[in-house]
Design a protein around this motif. Structure first.
Motif, mmCIF file in Angstrom:
data_model
loop_
_atom_site.group_PDB
_atom_site.id
_atom_site.type_symbol
_atom_site.label_atom_id
_atom_site.label_comp_id
_atom_site.label_asym_id
_atom_site.label_seq_id
_atom_site.Cartn_x
_atom_site.Cartn_y
_atom_site.Cartn_z
ATOM 1 N N CYS A 211 0.801 -1.222 0.000
ATOM 2 C CA CYS A 211 0.000 0.000 0.000
ATOM 3 C C CYS A 211 0.834 1.272 0.000
ATOM 4 C CB CYS A 211 -0.934 0.016 1.207
ATOM 5 S SG CYS A 211 -2.210 -1.258 1.183
ATOM 6 N N SER A 212 2.058 1.219 0.516
ATOM 7 C CA SER A 212 2.826 2.449 0.740
ATOM 8 C C SER A 212 3.864 2.741 -0.328
ATOM 9 C CB SER A 212 3.528 2.381 2.100
ATOM 10 O OG SER A 212 4.550 1.399 2.093
ATOM 11 N N HIS A 213 4.223 1.753 -1.161
ATOM 12 C CA HIS A 213 5.409 1.953 -1.999
ATOM 13 C C HIS A 213 5.238 3.054 -3.048
ATOM 14 C CE1 HIS A 213 3.320 -1.001 -4.658
ATOM 15 N NE2 HIS A 213 3.954 -0.360 -5.628
ATOM 16 N N MET A 214 4.007 3.252 -3.554
ATOM 17 C CA MET A 214 3.829 4.299 -4.553
ATOM 18 C C MET A 214 3.945 5.696 -3.947
ATOM 19 S SD MET A 214 3.779 3.384 -7.621
ATOM 20 C CE MET A 214 3.440 5.034 -8.210
ATOM 21 N N ILE A 215 3.526 5.849 -2.701
ATOM 22 C CA ILE A 215 3.692 7.142 -2.031
ATOM 23 C C ILE A 215 5.180 7.460 -1.925
ATOM 24 C CG2 ILE A 215 3.339 8.404 0.124
ATOM 25 C CD1 ILE A 215 0.773 6.825 0.523
ATOM 26 N N LEU A 216 5.989 6.462 -1.522
ATOM 27 C CA LEU A 216 7.436 6.653 -1.432
ATOM 28 C C LEU A 216 8.019 7.023 -2.792
ATOM 29 C CD1 LEU A 216 10.219 6.372 -0.024
ATOM 30 C CD2 LEU A 216 10.174 3.962 -0.735
ATOM 31 N N ILE A 217 7.628 6.303 -3.840
ATOM 32 C CA ILE A 217 8.202 6.537 -5.165
ATOM 33 C C ILE A 217 7.849 7.938 -5.674
ATOM 34 C CG2 ILE A 217 8.084 5.799 -7.582
ATOM 35 C CD1 ILE A 217 7.893 2.897 -6.513
ATOM 36 N N TRP A 218 6.586 8.340 -5.511
ATOM 37 C CA TRP A 218 6.183 9.678 -5.941
ATOM 38 C C TRP A 218 6.982 10.752 -5.202
ATOM 39 C CZ3 TRP A 218 3.525 11.173 -10.034
ATOM 40 C CH2 TRP A 218 2.568 10.321 -10.612
ATOM 41 N N LEU A 219 7.024 10.645 -3.881
ATOM 42 C CA LEU A 219 7.668 11.693 -3.088
ATOM 43 C C LEU A 219 9.189 11.696 -3.236
ATOM 44 C CD1 LEU A 219 5.582 11.552 0.226
ATOM 45 C CD2 LEU A 219 5.327 13.116 -1.714
ATOM 46 N N SER A 220 9.759 10.575 -3.656
ATOM 47 C CA SER A 220 11.213 10.482 -3.822
ATOM 48 C C SER A 220 11.680 10.936 -5.197
ATOM 49 C CB SER A 220 11.675 9.036 -3.574
ATOM 50 O OG SER A 220 11.378 8.615 -2.267
ATOM 51 N N THR A 221 10.751 11.337 -6.064
ATOM 52 C CA THR A 221 11.121 11.718 -7.424
ATOM 53 C C THR A 221 12.245 12.759 -7.468
ATOM 54 O OG1 THR A 221 8.987 11.130 -8.383
ATOM 55 C CG2 THR A 221 10.278 12.777 -9.557
ATOM 56 N N PRO A 222 12.159 13.875 -6.718
ATOM 57 C CA PRO A 222 13.272 14.848 -6.762
ATOM 58 C C PRO A 222 14.604 14.238 -6.330
ATOM 59 C CG PRO A 222 11.316 15.824 -5.757
ATOM 60 C CD PRO A 222 11.058 14.364 -5.868
ATOM 61 N N LEU A 223 14.563 13.357 -5.321
ATOM 62 C CA LEU A 223 15.790 12.711 -4.851
ATOM 63 C C LEU A 223 16.352 11.787 -5.929
ATOM 64 C CD1 LEU A 223 17.807 12.094 -2.578
ATOM 65 C CD2 LEU A 223 16.229 10.319 -1.780
ATOM 66 N N PHE A 224 15.482 11.001 -6.572
ATOM 67 C CA PHE A 224 15.940 10.110 -7.638
ATOM 68 C C PHE A 224 16.554 10.901 -8.789
ATOM 69 C CE2 PHE A 224 12.468 6.832 -6.369
ATOM 70 C CZ PHE A 224 13.260 6.411 -5.322
ATOM 71 N N GLU A 225 15.921 12.006 -9.139
ATOM 72 C CA GLU A 225 16.444 12.840 -10.232
ATOM 73 C C GLU A 225 17.834 13.363 -9.892
ATOM 74 O OE1 GLU A 225 13.411 15.771 -10.605
ATOM 75 O OE2 GLU A 225 12.300 14.653 -12.155
ATOM 76 N N ALA A 226 18.040 13.729 -8.633
ATOM 77 C CA ALA A 226 19.342 14.273 -8.230
ATOM 78 C C ALA A 226 20.408 13.184 -8.128
ATOM 79 C CB ALA A 226 19.209 14.991 -6.885
ATOM 80 N N LEU A 227 20.015 11.985 -7.671
ATOM 81 C CA LEU A 227 20.988 10.923 -7.441
ATOM 82 C C LEU A 227 21.467 10.271 -8.741
ATOM 83 C CD1 LEU A 227 19.573 9.085 -4.288
ATOM 84 C CD2 LEU A 227 21.637 10.492 -4.435
ATOM 85 N N THR A 228 20.534 9.876 -9.602
ATOM 86 C CA THR A 228 20.925 9.101 -10.783
ATOM 87 C C THR A 228 20.430 9.693 -12.095
ATOM 88 O OG1 THR A 228 18.952 7.672 -10.770
ATOM 89 C CG2 THR A 228 20.801 6.999 -9.383
ATOM 90 N N GLY A 229 19.339 10.434 -12.056
ATOM 91 C CA GLY A 229 18.709 10.845 -13.296
ATOM 92 C C GLY A 229 17.790 9.746 -13.800
#
Length: 377
Positions: A300-318
């Motif tokens: 139930c929670s993994h999509m909330i994490l993925i959505w909110l982590s988008t800026p972090l993912f963009e900064a870490l790896t692109g």
């Protein structure tokens, strides 16, 4: 009547410890695999299609098809298998219990997704869906007619609740009636015909197959299937699926009308393969038994994490196509699992009633058993 004598499970009869451990292992593996289907890519639909033939695109496709998309139907099959062994004495009591453990947490997780993800997007920190109307909000909460835009995985819970609501009737189907229902729903699932009873008819199909598997005691027979015999059909169909899914100039093209049949074959083969693998892993189930109460939380929670982590993912790896992206893609399930474990344990420590509700009662069961062990020691 079939001339072959088949052992029929008695409602309420407990599962063997090894089979119970196998189901626990399967649940954890399936939910971890589902994360790959929803993993962040940083690309839009057209860009993803264009990248499908690249090395990273193919790597993503393998993780999605082999470990991801086959998992949801198998979870539905497990639910059918378990409900076929339940002693349902009161439909109303049964339905109220399923509403507490499936429907209520689904609506609450969807509400959290709207609040956190859409709220962050509304503030301008994220590109994500924002409520468009009152109906959009209601439909996003309850998955009535449209698959979710944020928590894209929760329509499975909506369909599962519908299956549970029909379970007392479905369990009355015997012999050719059950077979007929399975064939009818199979035709529906490959037809592409939409009827709002089920958003994804495959969930009902595998729920029925789970009922049939319990009646014929197929769970206990999985140990007798050799690994090669269990894995060979899945491997063969998965290879075909990958070949026809990658757009290569001059490559093999399959008729769109046949793709649903291929997908269904892949899901059926995956159910056998995953079950056999889980049976082997269940010889040492301790870690999976500890993780199982958190599997629903992870789902139930993994999509909330993925959505909110988008800026972090963009900064870490692109996005997909960047040199470091494959590592991020590979560890997506571990990131989601760590988030679910941390959030679940924090809630059980500081707000146990909230943790109990959001986990559909699963975390409470774990904490109670731990307390019983401590008191007995």
């Amino acid at each position: 009547m079939n001339s072959v004598s088949v052992h029929q499970k008695v409602p309420g009869e407990p599962l063997s410890p090894r089979l119970s451990d196998t189901i626990a292992v399967t649940r954890v593996l399936c939910v971890l695999g589902i994360v790959y289907v929803h993993a962040w890519t940083g690309l839009g639909g057209a860009e993803l299609t264009a990248a499908a033939g690249t090395g990273q695109g193919l790597f993503r496709l393998v993780l999605m098809e082999v470990f991801g998309r086959s998992a949801v139907p198998l979870l539905g099959m497990i639910s059918g298998y378990l409900v076929a062994g339940a002693a349902i004495r009161s439909w109303r009591t049964f339905l109220e219990r399923k509403a507490r453990t499936i429907l209520l947490p689904m609506a609450l997780w969807n509400a959290l997704a709207i609040l956190l993800v859409s709220g962050t997007a509304w503030l301008g920190f994220l590109r994500a869906p924002i409520p468009e109307s009152l109906w959009w909000l209601i439909d996003e909460l309850l998955s009535i007619l449209t698959p979710n835009h944020i928590n894209v995985q929760t329509p499975f819970l909506r369909d599962l609740f519908v299956c549970m609501a029909m379970a007392p009737l479905l369990l009355r189907l015997r012999g050719p009636w059950l077979t007929g229902a399975i064939l009818l729903v199979a035709a529906w699932s490959v037809s592409g015909w939409f009827f709002p009873l089920m958003l994804r008819p495959q969930i009902l199909l595998f729920f029925l197959l789970g009922i049939a598997a319990r009646r014929h005691d197929l769970g206990a027979r999985i140990a007798g299937v050799p690994f090669t015999a269990a894995l060979a059909p899945f491997t063969a169909i998965a290879v075909i699926k990958l070949i026809v899914s990658v757009p290569v100039p001059g490559g093999t093209v399959m008729s769109p009308a046949l793709m649903p049949l291929l997908d269904l074959g892949l899901r059926l083969a995956a159910a056998l393969a995953f079950a056999r693998i889980a049976w082997g892993v269940a010889a040492r189930p301790a870690m999976f038994r500890w993780l199982e109460p958190y599997a629903f939380f992870l789902f139930c929670s993994h999509m909330i994490l993925i959505w909110l982590s988008t800026p972090l993912f963009e900064a870490l790896t692109g996005p997909l196509g960047s040199p470091a992206y494959p590592l991020l893609l590979l560890i997506h399930p571990l990131l989601a699992l760590g988030f679910a474990l941390g959030l679940g344990q924090m809630l059980m420590l500081f707000a146990p009633r909230t943790g109990e509700i959001l986990s559909g009662g699963r975390l409470k069961a774990e904490s109670e058993s731990a307390a019983a062990i401590r008191s007995a020691s």
